[in-house]
Design a protein around this motif. Sequence first.
Motif, PDB file in Angstrom:
ATOM      1  N   MET A  18      -1.361   0.218  -4.878  1.00  0.00           N
ATOM      2  CA  MET A  18      -1.067  -0.823  -3.899  1.00  0.00           C
ATOM      3  C   MET A  18       0.291  -1.497  -4.136  1.00  0.00           C
ATOM      4  O   MET A  18       0.449  -2.688  -3.842  1.00  0.00           O
ATOM      5  N   MET A  22       0.842  -4.948  -5.861  1.00  0.00           N
ATOM      6  CA  MET A  22      -0.194  -4.626  -6.844  1.00  0.00           C
ATOM      7  C   MET A  22      -0.012  -3.197  -7.347  1.00  0.00           C
ATOM      8  O   MET A  22      -0.878  -2.336  -7.153  1.00  0.00           O
ATOM      9  N   MET A  25      -2.770  -1.574  -9.289  1.00  0.00           N
ATOM     10  CA  MET A  25      -4.041  -1.263  -8.647  1.00  0.00           C
ATOM     11  C   MET A  25      -3.973   0.158  -8.087  1.00  0.00           C
ATOM     12  O   MET A  25      -3.540   0.392  -6.962  1.00  0.00           O
ATOM     13  N   MET A  54      -9.741  -1.557  -1.132  1.00  0.00           N
ATOM     14  CA  MET A  54      -9.229  -2.836  -0.655  1.00  0.00           C
ATOM     15  C   MET A  54      -8.407  -2.612   0.600  1.00  0.00           C
ATOM     16  O   MET A  54      -7.700  -1.612   0.721  1.00  0.00           O
TER      17      MET A  54
HETATM   18 CU   LIG Z   1      -5.129  -4.420  -4.069  1.00  0.00          CU
END
Ligand SMILES: [Cu+2]
Length: 137
Positions: free
Chosen positions: A76, A81, A84, A108
């Motif tokens: 991400m 992120m 992630m 997500m």
């Molecule tokens: Cu995320």
Amino acid sequence: MDKLNILRVFQAALVGIAVIGGSAGIARADVKDYEFRLVEPTVTVGKDKIVTVRLVNKTTGKPVHDAVIFATRLDMAPEGMPEMATRIALDPGKAEPGSYKLKATFGMEGKWQLSIGAKVQGETGTVESKLVITAQK
Ligand SMILES: [Cu+2]
């Protein structure tokens, strides 16, 4: 030079041109001439989602068959992120020639960056692309 010799020289010259033309053609087709494109820019949030990418030759617009695909990373980073990351794997399911299916879990909502590479037959070097996929509910 008699006529026969002139003809031979001319034929040799033609062969030379063909060889040069052929190798120039190969040299011109650089890995930079290829890119990955997402077939669908969005995916639904969840487990085992399929992402289909197409590998194309930008100069001809044609899909590239039988490339060896490396799906290196899906994370991400576009949402700040980069840590992630989620597992991504090639999906053995059949795709049309020049298209390649990948399977991943998008845990997500938001933008995910796919780092993907390929080895194209007859080309040296690796094609590398970064694609952004939007996961939504
Ligand atoms: Cu995320």
